[in-house]
Design a protein around this motif. Structure first.
Motif, PDB file in Angstrom:
ATOM      1  N   MET A  33      13.260  10.659   5.134  1.00  0.00           N
ATOM      2  CA  MET A  33      13.437  12.108   5.110  1.00  0.00           C
ATOM      3  C   MET A  33      13.838  12.649   6.490  1.00  0.00           C
ATOM      4  O   MET A  33      14.492  13.696   6.576  1.00  0.00           O
ATOM      5  N   GLU A  34      13.445  11.951   7.579  1.00  0.00           N
ATOM      6  CA  GLU A  34      13.914  12.367   8.900  1.00  0.00           C
ATOM      7  C   GLU A  34      15.440  12.290   8.984  1.00  0.00           C
ATOM      8  O   GLU A  34      16.101  13.161   9.559  1.00  0.00           O
TER       9      GLU A  34
ATOM     10  N   SER B 142      22.480   7.477 -16.545  1.00  0.00           N
ATOM     11  CA  SER B 142      21.884   7.231 -15.229  1.00  0.00           C
ATOM     12  C   SER B 142      20.554   6.532 -15.441  1.00  0.00           C
ATOM     13  O   SER B 142      19.663   7.035 -16.136  1.00  0.00           O
ATOM     14  N   ILE B 143      20.387   5.346 -14.859  1.00  0.00           N
ATOM     15  CA  ILE B 143      19.208   4.533 -15.157  1.00  0.00           C
ATOM     16  C   ILE B 143      18.291   4.413 -13.959  1.00  0.00           C
ATOM     17  O   ILE B 143      17.434   3.544 -13.911  1.00  0.00           O
ATOM     18  N   GLY B 144      18.464   5.284 -12.927  1.00  0.00           N
ATOM     19  CA  GLY B 144      17.607   5.204 -11.752  1.00  0.00           C
ATOM     20  C   GLY B 144      16.155   5.443 -12.094  1.00  0.00           C
ATOM     21  O   GLY B 144      15.260   4.688 -11.681  1.00  0.00           O
ATOM     22  N   LEU B 145      15.847   6.516 -12.864  1.00  0.00           N
ATOM     23  CA  LEU B 145      14.467   6.808 -13.246  1.00  0.00           C
ATOM     24  C   LEU B 145      13.892   5.700 -14.115  1.00  0.00           C
ATOM     25  O   LEU B 145      12.738   5.296 -13.948  1.00  0.00           O
ATOM     26  N   ILE B 146      14.683   5.196 -15.064  1.00  0.00           N
ATOM     27  CA  ILE B 146      14.215   4.132 -15.951  1.00  0.00           C
ATOM     28  C   ILE B 146      13.863   2.876 -15.155  1.00  0.00           C
ATOM     29  O   ILE B 146      12.845   2.221 -15.401  1.00  0.00           O
ATOM     30  N   ASN B 147      14.701   2.520 -14.173  1.00  0.00           N
ATOM     31  CA  ASN B 147      14.450   1.308 -13.390  1.00  0.00           C
ATOM     32  C   ASN B 147      13.152   1.411 -12.606  1.00  0.00           C
ATOM     33  O   ASN B 147      12.353   0.473 -12.559  1.00  0.00           O
ATOM     34  N   VAL B 148      12.915   2.565 -11.959  1.00  0.00           N
ATOM     35  CA  VAL B 148      11.674   2.736 -11.193  1.00  0.00           C
ATOM     36  C   VAL B 148      10.469   2.662 -12.128  1.00  0.00           C
ATOM     37  O   VAL B 148       9.463   2.002 -11.829  1.00  0.00           O
ATOM     38  N   HIS B 149      10.545   3.347 -13.289  1.00  0.00           N
ATOM     39  CA  HIS B 149       9.438   3.323 -14.241  1.00  0.00           C
ATOM     40  C   HIS B 149       9.181   1.892 -14.727  1.00  0.00           C
ATOM     41  O   HIS B 149       8.019   1.465 -14.823  1.00  0.00           O
ATOM     42  N   GLU B 150      10.248   1.160 -15.027  1.00  0.00           N
ATOM     43  CA  GLU B 150      10.075  -0.194 -15.549  1.00  0.00           C
ATOM     44  C   GLU B 150       9.462  -1.118 -14.496  1.00  0.00           C
ATOM     45  O   GLU B 150       8.623  -1.963 -14.814  1.00  0.00           O
ATOM     46  N   ARG B 151       9.846  -0.970 -13.229  1.00  0.00           N
ATOM     47  CA  ARG B 151       9.260  -1.793 -12.172  1.00  0.00           C
ATOM     48  C   ARG B 151       7.766  -1.542 -12.036  1.00  0.00           C
ATOM     49  O   ARG B 151       6.970  -2.469 -11.893  1.00  0.00           O
ATOM     50  N   ILE B 152       7.366  -0.259 -12.084  1.00  0.00           N
ATOM     51  CA  ILE B 152       5.939   0.062 -12.011  1.00  0.00           C
ATOM     52  C   ILE B 152       5.202  -0.475 -13.228  1.00  0.00           C
ATOM     53  O   ILE B 152       4.117  -1.073 -13.120  1.00  0.00           O
TER      54      ILE B 152
ATOM     55  N   GLN C 135       0.834  -1.191   0.000  1.00  0.00           N
ATOM     56  CA  GLN C 135       0.000   0.000   0.000  1.00  0.00           C
ATOM     57  C   GLN C 135       0.872   1.246   0.000  1.00  0.00           C
ATOM     58  O   GLN C 135       1.992   1.248   0.519  1.00  0.00           O
ATOM     59  N   LEU C 136       0.340   2.322  -0.577  1.00  0.00           N
ATOM     60  CA  LEU C 136       1.097   3.569  -0.626  1.00  0.00           C
ATOM     61  C   LEU C 136       1.374   4.092   0.778  1.00  0.00           C
ATOM     62  O   LEU C 136       2.382   4.760   1.016  1.00  0.00           O
ATOM     63  N   THR C 137       0.478   3.772   1.749  1.00  0.00           N
ATOM     64  CA  THR C 137       0.705   4.229   3.122  1.00  0.00           C
ATOM     65  C   THR C 137       1.989   3.633   3.691  1.00  0.00           C
ATOM     66  O   THR C 137       2.720   4.301   4.425  1.00  0.00           O
ATOM     67  N   GLU C 138       2.282   2.349   3.368  1.00  0.00           N
ATOM     68  CA  GLU C 138       3.520   1.739   3.838  1.00  0.00           C
ATOM     69  C   GLU C 138       4.732   2.440   3.222  1.00  0.00           C
ATOM     70  O   GLU C 138       5.726   2.709   3.902  1.00  0.00           O
ATOM     71  N   GLU C 139       4.646   2.732   1.942  1.00  0.00           N
ATOM     72  CA  GLU C 139       5.765   3.409   1.275  1.00  0.00           C
ATOM     73  C   GLU C 139       5.959   4.815   1.845  1.00  0.00           C
ATOM     74  O   GLU C 139       7.085   5.275   2.028  1.00  0.00           O
ATOM     75  N   MET C 140       4.856   5.512   2.150  1.00  0.00           N
ATOM     76  CA  MET C 140       4.970   6.852   2.701  1.00  0.00           C
ATOM     77  C   MET C 140       5.573   6.834   4.099  1.00  0.00           C
ATOM     78  O   MET C 140       6.352   7.715   4.473  1.00  0.00           O
ATOM     79  N   ALA C 141       5.214   5.812   4.917  1.00  0.00           N
ATOM     80  CA  ALA C 141       5.822   5.699   6.243  1.00  0.00           C
ATOM     81  C   ALA C 141       7.327   5.495   6.128  1.00  0.00           C
ATOM     82  O   ALA C 141       8.118   6.059   6.893  1.00  0.00           O
ATOM     83  N   HIS C 142       7.732   4.682   5.126  1.00  0.00           N
ATOM     84  CA  HIS C 142       9.159   4.464   4.897  1.00  0.00           C
ATOM     85  C   HIS C 142       9.842   5.763   4.469  1.00  0.00           C
ATOM     86  O   HIS C 142      10.935   6.089   4.941  1.00  0.00           O
ATOM     87  N   ILE C 143       9.175   6.550   3.612  1.00  0.00           N
ATOM     88  CA  ILE C 143       9.762   7.792   3.117  1.00  0.00           C
ATOM     89  C   ILE C 143       9.891   8.818   4.241  1.00  0.00           C
ATOM     90  O   ILE C 143      10.853   9.587   4.312  1.00  0.00           O
ATOM     91  N   ARG C 144       8.903   8.846   5.144  1.00  0.00           N
ATOM     92  CA  ARG C 144       9.001   9.788   6.261  1.00  0.00           C
ATOM     93  C   ARG C 144      10.240   9.476   7.112  1.00  0.00           C
ATOM     94  O   ARG C 144      10.942  10.382   7.577  1.00  0.00           O
TER      95      ARG C 144
ATOM     96  N   GLN D 107      11.905   6.038  -2.652  1.00  0.00           N
ATOM     97  CA  GLN D 107      13.247   6.321  -2.122  1.00  0.00           C
ATOM     98  C   GLN D 107      14.294   6.492  -3.224  1.00  0.00           C
ATOM     99  O   GLN D 107      15.083   7.434  -3.177  1.00  0.00           O
ATOM    100  N   PRO D 108      14.338   5.604  -4.268  1.00  0.00           N
ATOM    101  CA  PRO D 108      15.328   5.834  -5.341  1.00  0.00           C
ATOM    102  C   PRO D 108      15.141   7.173  -6.050  1.00  0.00           C
ATOM    103  O   PRO D 108      16.110   7.794  -6.453  1.00  0.00           O
ATOM    104  N   LEU D 109      13.871   7.629  -6.193  1.00  0.00           N
ATOM    105  CA  LEU D 109      13.646   8.920  -6.848  1.00  0.00           C
ATOM    106  C   LEU D 109      14.146  10.069  -5.980  1.00  0.00           C
ATOM    107  O   LEU D 109      14.721  11.043  -6.478  1.00  0.00           O
ATOM    108  N   LEU D 110      13.924   9.965  -4.659  1.00  0.00           N
ATOM    109  CA  LEU D 110      14.432  10.995  -3.761  1.00  0.00           C
ATOM    110  C   LEU D 110      15.959  11.017  -3.744  1.00  0.00           C
ATOM    111  O   LEU D 110      16.580  12.084  -3.769  1.00  0.00           O
TER     112      LEU D 110
END
Length: 611
Positions: A458-459, A561-571, A446-455, A490-493
């Protein structure tokens, strides 16, 4: 002709080879060498002229780059205050000097390893110098005196002027100046003096020097700007030596070629700096390879003819005997005997010898394949044992993180006891990140789990960067209905911190995440205030993101740099089209990335927004 027919076949072949191969080859080779010598010479001159022209243009581009790098000094407010003749208190002058050194000089020197030092001198005699990169002790009084002398003759110089070769201690440098005009009076009230390491020019001319050239660069006054001999740098040529370059000075053509004694000299005059690059190469260097090629051709041809004459006599008999013996060996192999290698008969014919070697290799390979069949069962058992060992190692990899979690909990407890809530907060965030990364193998979350990880992530980043502002505006009720891939944000950040801020030498100041619900998808908007990317690269990314194909492996090879490509491909692999990334904006003010994600049940369960 009748006498030729009366000879044996071997002698006929020998006579034909001498008359129609050997002698014509010698004659054609001699005439070919004479006729092609001039052609090779001219082609070598043309190719070397291009090399000289490219080198001269590279020097022009370098000097243009140096000129461009001085533009920020012209309108800088601190520079304008410094060159203004108004009186300043000693403290104000000291603080202004510090800002110029820290904000301008350090940035330019650290960003350009070719710069040895910078001086700023005004009409009133004020000076700011920075030569900390020089490894030897310098007499700053000499540098100050030189700067004053240059300022006194500022009216004779152009806005950007190449002074010539000087020495800082024992180090030869090229000195250039940039006039500084007052923003209010437009009078020349200051001068920027830049000293450049001459070894950088040595790197530019290195390729041409590797070709056997002796390269020298001379300015219009006859001063040596570059020479392979260090003691020649800065030396003034005599009038007699300057006549060597005079024809090019008087001509509108920037290129000239002259043959002097046993050398070819190629001249090129720069239209920007008016320098003349003279490249001298001996004729022997150009022609040596051609002579060696001729001698090698003649030698190889003679050896081939002699070997052919010797081989003709026994060729027929040797090939018949070889084939008969090979037939016997093949019958032994047919009966199951793989030990057929024999040395009773040694064949002189190379082709037949290779044929026998190939046969022996084939027999050896057949024997190996038979042995592999017998050993296949043992290999299967060995693979099963290795699989069990791999399973055991996988179990151990799940045990080790628990030790890490317990250790972080102990650190957190000690931080609380010591009333150090900053360490406690970072430890808790780090523990949450480890649990999220390792503790669950589920990929779709769920996006809520990913957001908790991002918080938590970012801390930790806020603790690293004190001025970082984090703005997260994602409705948790909406996020519970959105699916995403674990570790998407996280990879995008991290990409924003690395390429948006760090690569452009900017300190992280802002990271924003906001969510918005649409009928067919949920969109996350990620914003940073970094340096962004070039428009062409952004369009290239968006073109890759717009592909409906799920497999982007071939496209990803075109990106550094393939960070953006990898995230897009996974989605895209997990949810399909049209979910994935899109770059809304990327420039010097920052980057905006849009991430489209599906709802958990592909329904329309969202509140508030509907476009």
């Amino acid at each position: 002709m009748h006498r030729l027919k009366a000879l044996t076949i071997q002698r006929q072949l020998f006579t034909i080879i001498i008359l129609f191969v050997f002698i014509p080859s010698l004659l054609v080779g001699w005439f070919w060498y004479q006729a092609s010598t001039e052609t090779i010479k001219q082609n070598a001159i043309d190719s070397n002229m291009k090399l000289v022209d490219q080198t001269s243009k590279a020097l022009d581009m370098y000097m243009e780059n140096v000129e461009v790098s001085t533009y920020p000094f012209i309108d800088n407010l601190n520079i304008q205050r410094f060159i203004r003749p108004s009186s300043l208190s000693p403290y104000a002058l000291f603080m202004l000097t510090e800002r110029i050194e820290d904000d301008l000089f350090d940035q330019m020197i650290e960003g350009r390893p070719d710069i040895a030092g910078i001086s700023l001198v005004t009409e009133t005699g004020r000076q700011v110098t920075d030569y900390h990169r020089m490894k030897e002790m310098l007499q700053m009084e000499d540098i100050h005196a030189r700067n004053i002398a240059l300022m006194e003759r500022v009216d004779e110089l152009e806005n950007f002027h190449i002074i010539g070769v000087n020495r800082l201690g024992a180090t030869p440098v090229l000195t250039v100046i940039r006039k500084l005009h007052s923003a209010s009076t437009y009078w020349i009230e200051g001068m920027l003096v830049v000293d450049i390491h001459l070894k950088h020019m040595a790197h530019i001319t290195e390729n041409i020097s590797l070709g056997g050239f002796h390269v020298r660069i001379v300015d219009e006054k006859g001063e040596v700007i570059y020479d392979p001999a260090p003691d020649q740098l800065g030396r003034k040529l005599s009038k007699e030596q300057m006549t060597y370059f005079q024809p090019l000075h008087d001509s509108s053509n920037p290129l000239d070629v002259q043959t002097r004694e046993e050398n070819i000299v190629i001249f090129h005059r720069s239209e920007m700096t008016n320098w003349i690059l003279a490249a001298q190469i001996p004729l022997q260097t150009i022609m040596a390879d051609m002579i060696d090629l001729r001698n090698l051709t003649m030698l190889v041809g003679t050896i081939i003819i002699i070997l052919g004459m010797v081989a003709i006599g026994g060729f027929s008999l040797s090939i018949t005997r070889a084939l008969t013996y090979l037939q016997k060996l093949m019958k032994r192999v047919e009966s199951g005997d793989f030990s057929v290698r024999s040395s009773k008969i040694r064949f002189k014919n190379k082709e037949i010898g290779r044929l026998f070697e190939s046969f022996y290799v084939m027999v050896t390979e057949l024997k190996r394949l038979v042995q592999e069949v017998h050993l296949s069962r043992f290999k299967e058992q060995e693979m099963k044992i290795k699989q069990k060992e791999s399973a055991l190692q996988a179990m151990q990899s799940h045990i080790n993180p628990h030790f890490l979690y317990n250790t972080l909990e102990i650190i957190n407890s000690h931080a609380i006891l010591e009333n150090n809530m900053a360490i406690s907060k970072m430890t808790t965030s780090l523990a949450h990140m480890f649990r999220y990364n390792i503790g669950n193998a589920k990929q779709i979350v769920q996006l809520t789990e990913e957001m908790a990880h991002i918080r938590s992530y970012m801390e930790i980043q806020k603790a690293r960067y004190r001025k970082l502002e984090v703005d997260i505006d994602v409705d948790l009720e909406e996020a519970e209905q959105v699916s995403t891939i674990r570790l998407t944000l996280q990879p995008l950040l991290e990409n924003a911190f690395l390429h948006g801020y760090q690569q452009h030498k900017k300190k992280p100041t802002y990271m924003g995440l906001s969510g918005k619900a649409y009928a067919d998808y949920y969109e996350i908007r990620m914003v940073d205030h970094g340096g962004g990317m070039e428009e062409e690269i952004m369009q290239k990314y968006n073109l890759a993101f717009s592909h409906k194909s799920d497999d982007l492996s071939a496209i990803s090879k075109t990106f550094t740099s393939i960070g953006l490509i990898n995230v897009h491909e996974r989605i895209r692999l997990a949810f399909g089209y049209p979910y994935g990334l899109h770059l809304e904006r990327s420039d010097s003010n920052g980057t905006v990335i849009l991430i489209r994600l599906p709802y958990a049940d592909n329904g329309l369960r969202y509140k508030g927004h509907q476009d």
